[in-house]
Enzyme design. Structure first.
Site, PDB file in Angstrom:
ATOM      1  N   ASP A  43       0.801  -1.149   0.183  1.00 40.02           N
ATOM      2  CA  ASP A  43      -0.034  -0.261  -0.038  1.00 40.02           C
ATOM      3  C   ASP A  43       1.153   1.364   0.015  1.00 40.02           C
ATOM      4  O   ASP A  43       0.628   2.122   0.471  1.00 40.02           O
ATOM      5  CB  ASP A  43      -0.803   0.112   1.045  1.00 40.02           C
ATOM      6  CG  ASP A  43      -1.406  -2.063   1.105  1.00 40.02           C
ATOM      7  OD1 ASP A  43      -2.209  -2.327   0.770  1.00 40.02           O
ATOM      8  OD2 ASP A  43      -2.043  -1.377   2.518  1.00 40.02           O
ATOM      9  N   GLU A 253     -12.168  -0.230  -3.323  1.00 39.36           N
ATOM     10  CA  GLU A 253     -11.340   0.243  -1.826  1.00 39.36           C
ATOM     11  C   GLU A 253      -9.697   0.896  -2.652  1.00 39.36           C
ATOM     12  O   GLU A 253      -9.440   1.282  -4.010  1.00 39.36           O
ATOM     13  CB  GLU A 253     -10.566  -0.841  -0.888  1.00 39.36           C
ATOM     14  CG  GLU A 253      -9.508  -1.840  -1.677  1.00 39.36           C
ATOM     15  CD  GLU A 253      -9.343  -2.803  -0.164  1.00 39.36           C
ATOM     16  OE1 GLU A 253      -9.274  -3.177   0.142  1.00 39.36           O
ATOM     17  OE2 GLU A 253      -8.304  -3.752  -1.484  1.00 39.36           O
TER      18      GLU A 253
END
Length: 350
Positions: A43, A253
């Site tokens: 991420d 997301e």
């Protein structure tokens, strides 16, 4: 196509290089190599501060938690900050910047963070479950881009779900984009209040508009929302909302916003179809019109990214599971982002 072949292809898509060899195939070739290999990272939120590249990733660990659709096996407990002076340069790990135990209100699972800078202070934004197991957004501050960061005593009022991404426009106003369905709990907030007994996936209405990411303008001190969060609407080419059943295009997301050529590019993960997609709008609030795929599926289940301009070129930071072959033990990478003359983004095969 036989059922066996479909299953094999799914396994190839979601697993690491070891399974490819086990199926009698040559190992998968990767576009880029991991930036670091001494820890697992995911991420990656990348920023340029004072001419140096700083990366704020999740820090994956093997906590021995059983895998499920809620993401319980993503049991991260701290953040490290990485930096380098140029793309391809030596990467420095600056160690632990914030630990779960130093966040007064936190319970578990420090998921994907982001960072920002304003008026001499660096801000680290993070999602973590509170002691009631509800994801909230926190913020921590430091005078250094590498920390250590000191967390505020309470989560940001009005915040929920996961994946904060902070964008500061040319007028100096800053906005936080956030949200994620399934384990990110966004669907549990559909009524405006948290429903502990709500769906574990989405709203189960494939013919209705998909759940939206959220956006809220930040206060001048960057510590709170200046307004109630609103929907980040993604439209199709005809101007209609993307539907929940359109899993190749709907938001799941990992939202990110960047600006190019006077346009606002909102990019995101489609989750269970493993694409990084993007949509373009004329305002940081949107609406955004779907334009295409930035990156095809990586190895591993999740895909999450950031996009940043560095010395006149654009780059995308992302992750896969080349090092481990396990979906919860990821490694961050970077590659150049290329555009066509009309501003559209060329699809990357990672």
């Amino acid at each position: 196509m036989t059922r066996y072949t479909q299953a094999a292809l799914t396994a190839v898509l979601l697993a690491g290089p070891g399974l490819l060899t086990g199926l009698g195939q040559t190992p998968r070739k990767y576009l880029e190599k991991p930036l670091v290999s001494h820890i697992y990272t995911a991420d990656p939120s990348a920023h340029v501060f004072n001419g140096r590249i700083y990366i704020y990733p999740s820090h994956d660990i093997d906590a021995g938690v059983k895998e499920d659709d809620k993401g319980s096996h993503f049991a991260m407990r701290d953040y490290h900050v990485l930096s380098m002076d140029k793309i391809g340069g030596k990467v420095t790990d600056h160690g632990v910047a914030l630990d779960l135990k130093d966040i007064p209100w936190a319970g578990r699972q420090l998921w994907a963070p982001d960072a920002a800078y304003k008026n001499g202070t660096y801000y680290l934004y993070f999602p973590v479950k509170d002691k009631q197991d509800v994801f909230r957004m926190g913020v921590a501050t430091s005078k250094s881009p590498t920390g250590p960061f000191k967390a505020e005593p309470q989560p940001i009022a009005g915040s929920y779900s996961i994946d904060p991404a902070v964008f500061t426009d040319t007028d100096g106003k800053s906005y936080m984009y956030f949200g994620g369905i399934w384990g990110g709990q966004l669907q549990k907030w559909a009524s405006g209040q948290y429903d502990a007994n709500g769906s574990e996936t989405d709203l189960g209405k494939p013919d209705q508009p998909a759940l939206s990411a959220k956006v809220a303008r930040l206060s001048a001190d960057m510590l709170r929302f200046d307004e109630a969060a609103r929907d980040v609407q993604i439209l199709d080419e005809a101007g209609a909302p993307i539907l929940a059943g359109d899993h190749n295009r709907r938001f799941f997301e990992g939202g990110w916003l960047h600006k190019f050529g006077g346009k606002y590019y909102f990019s995101y993960s489609t989750g269970d179809t493993h694409l990084l997609a993007y949509a373009v709008g004329d305002s940081p609030y949107g609406p955004f019109t779907y334009k295409g795929v930035i990156m095809n599926p990586v190895t591993g289940w999740t895909t999450h990214h950031s996009i940043v301009e560095i010395q006149g070129k654009w780059y995308i930071f992302y992750h896969d599971v080349e090092l481990s072959g396990k979906t919860h033990l990821r490694n961050v990478k970077v590659t150049e982002l290329k555009r066509k003359p009309d501003g559209s983004i060329e699809t990357i095969n990672p």
